[in-house]
Design an enzyme around this catalytic site. Structure first.
Site, mmCIF file in Angstrom:
data_model
loop_
_atom_site.group_PDB
_atom_site.id
_atom_site.type_symbol
_atom_site.label_atom_id
_atom_site.label_comp_id
_atom_site.label_asym_id
_atom_site.label_seq_id
_atom_site.Cartn_x
_atom_site.Cartn_y
_atom_site.Cartn_z
ATOM 1 N N ASN A 157 0.797 -1.185 0.102
ATOM 2 C CA ASN A 157 -0.055 -0.092 0.085
ATOM 3 C C ASN A 157 0.778 1.153 -0.170
ATOM 4 O O ASN A 157 0.713 2.115 -0.796
ATOM 5 C CB ASN A 157 -0.907 0.064 1.161
ATOM 6 N N LYS A 164 0.957 -2.210 15.245
ATOM 7 C CA LYS A 164 0.996 -1.672 16.736
ATOM 8 C C LYS A 164 -0.150 -0.394 16.778
ATOM 9 O O LYS A 164 -0.280 0.213 15.912
ATOM 10 C CB LYS A 164 2.270 -0.852 16.961
ATOM 11 N N LEU A 165 -0.561 -0.316 17.995
ATOM 12 C CA LEU A 165 -1.594 0.746 18.370
ATOM 13 C C LEU A 165 -0.567 2.055 18.307
ATOM 14 O O LEU A 165 0.520 1.895 19.048
ATOM 15 C CB LEU A 165 -2.160 0.706 19.658
ATOM 16 N N HIS A 221 -8.073 -0.693 6.043
ATOM 17 C CA HIS A 221 -8.584 -1.925 6.528
ATOM 18 C C HIS A 221 -8.987 -2.755 5.387
ATOM 19 O O HIS A 221 -9.921 -2.324 4.611
ATOM 20 C CB HIS A 221 -9.681 -1.597 7.656
ATOM 21 N N GLU A 274 -7.324 -1.960 -2.606
ATOM 22 C CA GLU A 274 -6.602 -0.960 -1.363
ATOM 23 C C GLU A 274 -5.799 -0.097 -2.346
ATOM 24 O O GLU A 274 -5.384 1.128 -2.017
ATOM 25 C CB GLU A 274 -5.915 -1.879 -0.407
HETATM 26 C C1 GRF Z 1 -3.387 -4.573 3.839
HETATM 27 O O1 GRF Z 1 -4.462 -5.791 3.630
HETATM 28 C C2 GRF Z 1 -4.171 -3.609 4.670
HETATM 29 O O2 GRF Z 1 -5.469 -3.376 4.483
HETATM 30 C C3 GRF Z 1 -3.856 -4.100 6.282
HETATM 31 O O3 GRF Z 1 -2.731 -4.694 6.217
HETATM 32 C C4 GRF Z 1 -2.394 -5.282 4.631
HETATM 33 C C5 GRF Z 1 -0.897 -4.239 4.554
HETATM 34 O O4 GRF Z 1 -0.551 -4.901 3.257
HETATM 35 N N1 GRF Z 1 -4.034 -3.077 7.223
HETATM 36 P P1 GRF Z 1 0.769 -4.021 2.620
HETATM 37 O O5 GRF Z 1 1.768 -4.437 3.571
HETATM 38 O O6 GRF Z 1 0.482 -2.663 2.080
HETATM 39 O O7 GRF Z 1 1.143 -4.936 1.470
#
Ligand code: GRF
Length: 199
Positions: free
Chosen positions: A16, A93-94, A111, A181
């Site tokens: 991402n 982590k939070l 998410h 995403e």
């Molecule tokens: C994604 O599925 C995101 O929604 C979740 O963790 C994953 C991260 O994937 N929070 P990446 O590390 O960005 O490939």
């Protein structure tokens, strides 16, 4: 137009983060990626930061066992790089309240489900997709939301749905959603830049 200085926080693959870095390289965002903080020295995210020339820092309970010192270091980096947007991208982590406050609550997370469903503590990775399939949902998707000090509970800013077919496995659903995403993280940042959405 608002252009942010972005700090990414990631624990794993960093795909991402990479999608946002690509959007910046293609001139589709005016925000500037400034650094990556990862709690995992072996994360794909760190490898990608190296590839893109993004400054990165490994900060974890191994490197800094005392929580206050860890938080102080993160805050000093946010100051040094004049960060005004934190993008969590698979960060396990939070975030301490002081860190969220430091950027006036301008913290995004992604998410892999349609929040508020299938979120909360323990709902991460493949567990989310297994739960969606076990509940026989017809749709799932991805959500960009603001981060507060509870897992997956901040204001929902953007959602995108995908169809769940009867043939989907948790892995095939995860793959389908990851593609979405990669589109909506940049889209949400662009909407914040254009003040179409706000924290
Ligand atoms: C994604 O599925 C995101 O929604 C979740 O963790 C994953 C991260 O994937 N929070 P990446 O590390 O960005 O490939």
């Amino acid at each position: 137009m608002k252009c942010f200085n972005i700090a990414f926080f990631a624990s794993h693959g960093g795909s991402n983060m990479q999608a946002v870095l690509e959007s910046v390289n293609q001139g589709r965002l005016c925000s500037k990626p400034a650094l990556l903080i990862s709690n995992n020295s072996e994360s794909g995210a760190i490898q990608k930061a190296k590839k893109y020339g993004l400054p990165y820092f490994h900060i974890s309970s191994l490197t800094h066992p005392i929580e206050n010192e860890r938080t102080a270091l993160i805050i000093s980096l946010l100051e040094k790089y004049e960060i005004d947007l934190i993008c969590l991208a698979g960060y396990m982590k939070l975030l301490p309240k002081e860190v969220i406050d430091k950027v006036n609550g301008q913290v995004l997370n992604i998410h892999p489900a349609l929040l508020p469903a299938f979120g909360g503590n323990g709902m991460y990775g493949m567990k989310v997709h297994e739960a969606v399939i076990n509940s026989k949902e017809k749709t799932s998707g991805a959500t960009i939301h603001a981060v507060n000090n509870e897992y997956d509970k901040g204001k929902i800013l953007l959602k995108e749905s995908v169809e769940v077919s009867e043939y989907d496995t948790p892995q095939s659903l995860a793959d389908k959603i990851l593609t979405v995403e990669h589109i909506i993280y940049s889209k949400a940042i662009r909407m914040l830049e254009q003040e179409i959405i706000s924290f």
